[in-house]
Design a protein around this motif. Structure first.
Motif, mmCIF file in Angstrom:
data_model
loop_
_atom_site.group_PDB
_atom_site.id
_atom_site.type_symbol
_atom_site.label_atom_id
_atom_site.label_comp_id
_atom_site.label_asym_id
_atom_site.label_seq_id
_atom_site.Cartn_x
_atom_site.Cartn_y
_atom_site.Cartn_z
ATOM 1 N N SER A 188 -7.199 2.413 -14.219
ATOM 2 C CA SER A 188 -6.699 3.113 -13.034
ATOM 3 C C SER A 188 -5.190 3.338 -13.078
ATOM 4 N N VAL A 189 -4.523 2.959 -14.180
ATOM 5 C CA VAL A 189 -3.063 2.986 -14.204
ATOM 6 C C VAL A 189 -2.502 4.395 -13.984
ATOM 7 N N GLY A 190 -3.082 5.396 -14.627
ATOM 8 C CA GLY A 190 -2.572 6.759 -14.482
ATOM 9 C C GLY A 190 -2.739 7.283 -13.075
ATOM 10 N N ALA A 191 -3.910 7.045 -12.482
ATOM 11 C CA ALA A 191 -4.166 7.493 -11.111
ATOM 12 C C ALA A 191 -3.270 6.759 -10.122
ATOM 13 N N LEU A 192 -2.984 5.487 -10.408
ATOM 14 C CA LEU A 192 -2.106 4.711 -9.526
ATOM 15 C C LEU A 192 -0.680 5.250 -9.575
ATOM 16 N N VAL A 193 -0.215 5.630 -10.750
ATOM 17 C CA VAL A 193 1.110 6.239 -10.874
ATOM 18 C C VAL A 193 1.168 7.537 -10.069
ATOM 19 N N THR A 194 0.109 8.333 -10.150
ATOM 20 C CA THR A 194 0.055 9.589 -9.392
ATOM 21 C C THR A 194 0.147 9.331 -7.894
ATOM 22 N N LEU A 195 -0.674 8.396 -7.403
ATOM 23 C CA LEU A 195 -0.703 8.113 -5.972
ATOM 24 C C LEU A 195 0.627 7.558 -5.481
ATOM 25 N N THR A 196 1.183 6.591 -6.178
ATOM 26 C CA THR A 196 2.444 5.986 -5.726
ATOM 27 C C THR A 196 3.595 6.985 -5.830
ATOM 28 N N GLY A 197 3.511 7.884 -6.797
ATOM 29 C CA GLY A 197 4.524 8.926 -6.898
ATOM 30 C C GLY A 197 4.489 9.866 -5.716
ATOM 31 N N ILE A 198 3.291 10.224 -5.291
ATOM 32 C CA ILE A 198 3.140 11.082 -4.113
ATOM 33 C C ILE A 198 3.622 10.361 -2.858
ATOM 34 N N LEU A 199 3.270 9.089 -2.732
ATOM 35 C CA LEU A 199 3.715 8.315 -1.567
ATOM 36 C C LEU A 199 5.238 8.181 -1.553
ATOM 37 N N GLY A 203 -0.218 -3.647 -11.341
ATOM 38 C CA GLY A 203 -0.183 -2.649 -10.284
ATOM 39 C C GLY A 203 1.224 -2.402 -9.768
ATOM 40 N N GLY A 204 2.002 -3.467 -9.610
ATOM 41 C CA GLY A 204 3.379 -3.316 -9.154
ATOM 42 C C GLY A 204 4.226 -2.527 -10.136
ATOM 43 N N ILE A 205 4.022 -2.779 -11.424
ATOM 44 C CA ILE A 205 4.761 -2.034 -12.454
ATOM 45 C C ILE A 205 4.383 -0.561 -12.414
ATOM 46 N N CYS A 206 3.098 -0.276 -12.241
ATOM 47 C CA CYS A 206 2.658 1.123 -12.137
ATOM 48 C C CYS A 206 3.255 1.789 -10.896
ATOM 49 N N GLY A 207 3.359 1.038 -9.800
ATOM 50 C CA GLY A 207 3.981 1.581 -8.600
ATOM 51 C C GLY A 207 5.427 1.971 -8.836
ATOM 52 N N LEU A 208 6.158 1.112 -9.538
ATOM 53 C CA LEU A 208 7.543 1.428 -9.884
ATOM 54 C C LEU A 208 7.605 2.639 -10.815
ATOM 55 N N ALA A 209 6.664 2.715 -11.755
ATOM 56 C CA ALA A 209 6.614 3.856 -12.670
ATOM 57 C C ALA A 209 6.357 5.153 -11.905
ATOM 58 N N GLY A 210 5.529 5.082 -10.867
ATOM 59 C CA GLY A 210 5.267 6.258 -10.049
ATOM 60 C C GLY A 210 6.511 6.752 -9.343
ATOM 61 N N VAL A 211 7.305 5.824 -8.834
ATOM 62 C CA VAL A 211 8.565 6.187 -8.177
ATOM 63 C C VAL A 211 9.518 6.814 -9.185
ATOM 64 N N MET A 212 9.610 6.218 -10.374
ATOM 65 C CA MET A 212 10.475 6.751 -11.420
ATOM 66 C C MET A 212 10.058 8.155 -11.825
ATOM 67 N N LEU A 213 8.754 8.371 -11.950
ATOM 68 C CA LEU A 213 8.257 9.684 -12.365
ATOM 69 C C LEU A 213 8.560 10.741 -11.312
ATOM 70 N N THR A 214 8.420 10.377 -10.040
ATOM 71 C CA THR A 214 8.749 11.308 -8.963
ATOM 72 C C THR A 214 10.231 11.670 -8.994
ATOM 73 N N GLY A 254 6.110 2.203 -3.119
ATOM 74 C CA GLY A 254 5.447 2.388 -4.403
ATOM 75 C C GLY A 254 5.006 1.078 -5.029
ATOM 76 N N ILE A 255 5.926 0.126 -5.088
ATOM 77 C CA ILE A 255 5.595 -1.171 -5.688
ATOM 78 C C ILE A 255 4.545 -1.898 -4.852
ATOM 79 N N GLY A 256 4.694 -1.847 -3.513
ATOM 80 C CA GLY A 256 3.758 -2.536 -2.628
ATOM 81 C C GLY A 256 2.343 -1.992 -2.734
ATOM 82 N N VAL A 257 2.200 -0.672 -2.724
ATOM 83 C CA VAL A 257 0.868 -0.069 -2.845
ATOM 84 C C VAL A 257 0.281 -0.374 -4.221
ATOM 85 N N GLY A 258 1.120 -0.312 -5.249
ATOM 86 C CA GLY A 258 0.635 -0.634 -6.592
ATOM 87 C C GLY A 258 0.135 -2.068 -6.677
#
Length: 324
Positions: free
Chosen positions: A76-87, A225-236, A104-108
């Protein structure tokens, strides 16, 4: 517990030469080949491009490494990055950079908690749990965004991610390198790291040695999950928007990077430092194929072969009585 680190160290040593030398050889060969085909490949500007392109991938691969070390997998890592990036894109204008990052980190971490709890409490294989979570997160991301990119006006996030504080190197690269260093220290110098290797080396043995198996398995998923959340923020911040397809390629590439680096899918062998090498291989391979104008369909075929080859070289066959 005193015997587990020694056991882990011996096992690591058995695979050390093969799983470190092979990625290094691959990097040298790929750089030489692509530089020969297109001299522009071997330039400082393209090196920075490779760094920018691979930074978020490195973060996601590190998250995957944490879970794979215990012998599980997180699809689920890719989908989690997408979701946290949108959030992050939805919240940054209202709550600022700090608020969006915490979201992002919290949701992840929350998604990781759910994944880990389902795996441990319900005894459902991690492959199935995270495959289902991949679908759920993708659906939620598309529902929130309605399939459209989410724009924001805050400039601090893009400036922080894409700007440079040191040596002209983009901050996003520094963030990924720092994350790699921190997780490497955690893996080899903390109790958490020793327990992760112990679980991957043999969950039953670890349990008999006094490791709180359920707690640390859940903790591994939460950390990932927390790392993926941070990655989502970075990608955004890197893209300047939250997009519903942002993490679509991250799952395949991150798994390829993890196994190419020498972290065995069977668990207990490898680590963040190996994943760094694997990401370099995938990043150089992807960038080189882009520079030499290899079409995207062929790139997917090549990466598929890379995954099969890497798994065949790194899997610990002693853990399996039968190959199914």
């Amino acid at each position: 517990m005193a015997e587990i680190p020694a056991t882990v160290a011996k096992k690591q040593g058995d695979f050390n030469l093969r799983t470190i030398v092979l990625p290094v050889i691959a990097i040298v060969v790929l750089v030489a080949y692509f530089s020969y085909v297109n001299p522009l490949f071997f330039s400082a500007s393209n090196a920075l491009n490779i760094g920018r392109q691979s930074s978020v991938l490195l973060m996601v691969a590190l998250a995957g490494t944490v879970v794979i070390l215990i012998g599980s997998i997180d699809l689920s890592v890719g989908a989690l990055v997408t979701l946290t990036g949108i959030l992050a894109a939805l919240t940054v204008d209202r709550f600022g950079l700090a608020g969006a990052t915490l979201v992002g980190i919290g949701v992840g971490a929350l998604v990781g908690l759910v994944n880990g709890s389902l795996v441990t409490m319900l005894k459902v294989p991690s492959f199935l749990v995270t495959l289902g979570m991949l679908s759920i997160l993708s659906g939620v991301a598309n529902q929130i965004s309605q399939g459209q990119s989410i724009l924001f006006t805050d400039s601090l996030l893009p400036d922080l991610v894409n700007g440079s504080f040191v040596l002209g190197i983009p901050n996003v690269i520094w963030f990924a390198l720092i994350a790699t260093a921190v997780l490497t220290v955690v893996a080899f110098r903390t109790k958490l790291g020793r327990y992760l290797y112990a679980l991957g080396g043999g969950e039953i043995v670890a349990s008999h040695a006094g490791v709180p198996v359920t707690f640390y398995k859940i903790l591994a998923f939460v950390l990932a999950g927390g790392i993926c959340g941070l990655a989502g923020v970075m990608l955004t911040g890197q893209v300047g928007a939250g997009t519903p397809t942002a993490g679509s390629s991250l799952l395949l590439n991150s798994i390829a990077a993890v196994v190419m680096g020498g972290t065995a899918l069977s668990g207990g062998i490898g680590g963040p430092h190996r994943t760094f090498l694997g990401v370099l291989v995938i990043a150089i391979l992807t960038n080189g194929m882009d520079v030499t104008e290899v079409n995207s369909f062929t790139q997917d075929i090549v990466k598929g072969f890379v995954i099969i080859l890497a798994v065949s070289l790194t899997i610990d066959r002693s853990k399996y009585l039968f190959i199914k």
